[in-house]
Design a protein around this motif. Structure first.
Motif, PDB file in Angstrom:
ATOM      1  N   GLU A 213       7.784   3.946   5.214  1.00 30.53           N
ATOM      2  CA  GLU A 213       9.171   3.478   5.050  1.00 30.53           C
ATOM      3  C   GLU A 213      10.070   4.623   4.620  1.00 30.53           C
ATOM      4  O   GLU A 213      11.181   4.779   5.132  1.00 30.53           O
ATOM      5  N   ARG A 214       9.603   5.434   3.707  1.00 30.36           N
ATOM      6  CA  ARG A 214      10.404   6.569   3.215  1.00 30.36           C
ATOM      7  C   ARG A 214      10.685   7.545   4.363  1.00 30.36           C
ATOM      8  O   ARG A 214      11.816   7.993   4.547  1.00 30.36           O
TER       9      ARG A 214
ATOM     10  N   PRO B 244       0.823  -1.217   0.000  1.00 29.01           N
ATOM     11  CA  PRO B 244       0.000   0.000   0.000  1.00 29.01           C
ATOM     12  C   PRO B 244       0.858   1.269   0.000  1.00 29.01           C
ATOM     13  O   PRO B 244       1.951   1.292   0.593  1.00 29.01           O
ATOM     14  N   PRO B 245       0.376   2.329  -0.637  1.00 29.54           N
ATOM     15  CA  PRO B 245       1.131   3.588  -0.698  1.00 29.54           C
ATOM     16  C   PRO B 245       1.475   4.159   0.676  1.00 29.54           C
ATOM     17  O   PRO B 245       2.542   4.741   0.853  1.00 29.54           O
TER      18      PRO B 245
END
Length: 163
Positions: free
Chosen positions: A17-18, A10-11
């Protein structure tokens, strides 16, 4: 990872994570550590801070237990403990459960040093989040605690950290 599996992520997970990667990079940079250590007046290696923090939070520990809890190699902890002992921040005492073993504990100077380092770090967080409402910060703290607990649980299940 195959493209079809990657497409199923999922986005929001990609964005989490980013963001975590960016924060980890900012916080783990040597330059950041040197700035924090200088402001705190505590001349310790970057690798020593997690050991000091663990001892402050968990009390005296065997070196092997420190290594396991921090998921690092035992010789790394031994070197750092020797440096911290030389600086007067920790002391080694016989383990009451096994007189052949030693426990590492903070000295009063070590407790003061770790508190100063943590105070500087917390002040930086407060400055970075100065525009946040206290309720937003409280919500973030709650969600971060939950996330970290879940990460620790997963790492333990995978055998990366002790249970």
């Amino acid at each position: 990872m195959p493209a079809d599996v990657r497409a199923q992520i999922p986005p929001d997970v990609v964005e989490i994570e980013r963001a975590l990667s960016r924060v980890a990079h900012l916080l783990s940079r040597a330059r950041q550590h040197h700035q924090t250590a200088a402001e705190a007046g505590v001349p310790v290696d970057r690798a020593a801070v997690p050991i000091l923090r663990l001892l402050a939070e968990a009390g005296p520990q065997r070196s092997g237990d420190i290594a396991a809890r921090l998921a690092v190699e035992a010789p790394h902890v031994t070197r750092q403990v020797q440096r911290l002992e030389g600086a007067g921040y920790v002391e080694r005492l016989p383990d009451p459960a096994d007189r052949r073993a030693y426990r590492v504990r903070l000295t009063p100077a070590g407790r003061e040093a770790v508190e100063r380092v943590l105070d500087v770090g917390r002040q930086s967080i407060l400055q970075a989040l100065a525009g946040w409402d206290p309720a937003e910060r409280a919500q973030l703290a709650t969600l971060f605690d939950r996330m970290v607990d879940d990460f620790v649980r997963l790492a333990a299940e995978r055998g990366i950290l002790p249970r």
